[in-house]
Design a protein around this motif. Structure first.
Motif, PDB file in Angstrom:
ATOM      1  N   UNK A 129       2.865   7.101   5.826  1.00 51.58           N
ATOM      2  CA  UNK A 129       3.225   6.315   7.012  1.00 51.58           C
ATOM      3  C   UNK A 129       2.011   6.097   7.905  1.00 51.58           C
ATOM      4  N   UNK A 130       1.245   7.153   8.143  1.00 48.20           N
ATOM      5  CA  UNK A 130       0.071   7.063   9.015  1.00 48.20           C
ATOM      6  C   UNK A 130      -0.996   6.153   8.417  1.00 48.20           C
ATOM      7  N   UNK A 131      -1.223   6.277   7.110  1.00 41.48           N
ATOM      8  CA  UNK A 131      -2.242   5.452   6.460  1.00 41.48           C
ATOM      9  C   UNK A 131      -1.858   3.984   6.443  1.00 41.48           C
ATOM     10  N   UNK A 180      11.595   0.408   8.303  1.00 42.58           N
ATOM     11  CA  UNK A 180      10.913  -0.807   7.840  1.00 42.58           C
ATOM     12  C   UNK A 180      10.823  -0.828   6.319  1.00 42.58           C
ATOM     13  N   UNK A 181      10.485   0.305   5.731  1.00 48.78           N
ATOM     14  CA  UNK A 181      10.338   0.397   4.283  1.00 48.78           C
ATOM     15  C   UNK A 181      11.665   0.085   3.584  1.00 48.78           C
ATOM     16  N   UNK A 182      12.747   0.685   4.079  1.00 44.84           N
ATOM     17  CA  UNK A 182      14.049   0.469   3.454  1.00 44.84           C
ATOM     18  C   UNK A 182      14.494  -0.987   3.593  1.00 44.84           C
ATOM     19  N   UNK A 230       0.834  -1.211   0.000  1.00 39.47           N
ATOM     20  CA  UNK A 230       0.000   0.000   0.000  1.00 39.47           C
ATOM     21  C   UNK A 230       0.864   1.254   0.000  1.00 39.47           C
ATOM     22  N   UNK A 231       1.875   1.258   0.851  1.00 43.19           N
ATOM     23  CA  UNK A 231       2.754   2.430   0.949  1.00 43.19           C
ATOM     24  C   UNK A 231       3.442   2.699  -0.391  1.00 43.19           C
ATOM     25  N   UNK A 232       3.899   1.642  -1.058  1.00 45.20           N
ATOM     26  CA  UNK A 232       4.568   1.797  -2.347  1.00 45.20           C
ATOM     27  C   UNK A 232       3.612   2.380  -3.389  1.00 45.20           C
ATOM     28  N   UNK A 233       2.359   1.931  -3.376  1.00 47.64           N
ATOM     29  CA  UNK A 233       1.359   2.453  -4.314  1.00 47.64           C
ATOM     30  C   UNK A 233       1.167   3.955  -4.103  1.00 47.64           C
ATOM     31  N   UNK A 234       1.036   4.349  -2.840  1.00 41.25           N
ATOM     32  CA  UNK A 234       0.796   5.769  -2.541  1.00 41.25           C
ATOM     33  C   UNK A 234       2.019   6.627  -2.866  1.00 41.25           C
TER      34      UNK A 234
END
Length: 353
Positions: free
Chosen positions: A321-323, A335-337, A305-309
């Motif tokens: 991050x919040x979403x 975490x993302x990295x 989801x984060x990558x899509x946004x």
């Protein structure tokens, strides 16, 4: 189908609202999008939407002016205000012009769908000549904390926790509202809408709840508490029976639950307790079926989801991050990295090349 018009000058906000809404389940369709109030009025005349979701700060005709004009020219339309500013003045405008709900950016999926359910049931009630009721924002704010507790208790199948929370909630509402019928009606509507949302998220039949919207207002806080407790206990008993006495664990239901709650803090222990199995068994069966353990699957959902946004450069990384369920943006970056081997900012920069 119930027609919805989305009004916001930021395309990413419109996209998020479109992505987060349970449109098909709610019997709704997005009829159009507008970037300002003037365009929204033009489309309102053309499309005749039933619900309008609007930002407050927009160029030209802003949300305040739009609400005012809608209230005069199209009073039957239900409105939901979405604002990036926690400003009491905007809240007062929303209340004055009879907005059904007031949501803050970044939009929370559950709050959005609760507001949409609220509008849907108000529209249905109007068809029965029942008359729409305006939202008291002070009461909604008071209910907010209790709603979060009720959600947690329901998802944990904690009946005692729900009963205790509803009792505490009605004691506070009694002090604020003095047992006024309009206040009690609002409490019933909001809490039944919450129950409907919880039941939908857990694949439960909500047909019986539809009958509630034609009933007369309950006359006391005690009676309201009893009324709500009855419906919540009945729904929870139904869910417990469904999960506890099946022949085997339904992993599709577990995954469906996780897909709906990825932005929340869902642990293996909570899932195991909610589906009446040991955490060891759940972990083993889930990994065997999906190739990932529960924790990794949840992390994967959030990262996808984060990558899509991130592909939309207008969405602030803090909002992403919040979403995705991370209040600590530094932890989100880490975490993302680790997951993608590249920092969020770098990925966004590379996608622009």
């Amino acid at each position: 189908m119930i027609k919805v018009l989305i009004v916001d000058d930021e395309s990413w906000t419109r996209d998020i609202i479109k992505a987060f809404g349970d449109w098909e389940q709610l019997g709704m369709v997005i009829a159009g999008e507008a970037e300002d109030g003037q365009d929204a009025l033009r489309q309102t005349e053309e499309l005749a939407p039933d619900i309008i979701i609007t930002d407050m700060r927009m160029p030209g005709t802003d949300g305040v002016q739009l609400l005012q004009l809608l209230n005069v020219r199209f009073p039957q339309i239900k409105t939901i205000v979405v604002s990036g500013y926690d400003d009491f003045q905007y809240a007062k405008h929303a209340l004055r012009y009879k907005a059904m709900d007031y949501l803050l950016k970044p939009v929370d999926p559950k709050e959005l769908n609760t507001a949409l359910l609220h509008c849907k049931n108000s529209l249905e009630a109007a068809q029965l000549d029942r008359g729409a009721w305006s939202l008291d924002l002070d009461i909604s704010i008071t209910l907010g904390t209790y709603k979060q507790l009720v959600k947690s208790h329901y998802n944990e199948l904690n009946k005692e926790g729900i009963v205790s929370t509803l009792t505490q909630m009605m004691n506070e509402i009694e002090k604020i509202g003095n047992g006024k019928p309009a206040i009690l009606e609002q409490v019933i509507q909001e809490m039944i809408l919450l129950l409907k949302e919880l039941m939908i998220a857990n694949s439960q039949d909500t047909d019986r709840l539809s009958a509630i919207y034609g009933q007369e207002v309950i006359g006391s806080s005690t009676a309201t508490c009893t009324f709500l407790t009855l419906y919540y206990e009945e729904a929870l008993d139904q869910l417990i029976l469904h999960r506890k006495f099946k022949n085997k664990l339904n992993l599709d239901e577990v995954r469906h639950y996780m897909d709906k709650h990825y932005s929340e803090s869902v642990t293996l222990e909570q899932l195991a307790r909610a589906f009446f199995v040991s955490k060891e068994y759940l972990s083993k069966m889930f990994k065997q079926e999906y190739g990932r353990n529960v924790t990794d699957y949840m992390l994967h959902l959030r990262m996808v989801k984060a990558k899509e946004w991130l592909l939309d450069e207008t969405i602030p990384i803090k909002a992403i991050a919040e979403m995705a369920g991370y209040e600590d943006i530094t932890y989100f970056y880490r975490v993302f990295k680790k997951h993608f081997g590249i920092a969020p900012g770098e990925m966004r920069k590379n996608s622009e090349v």
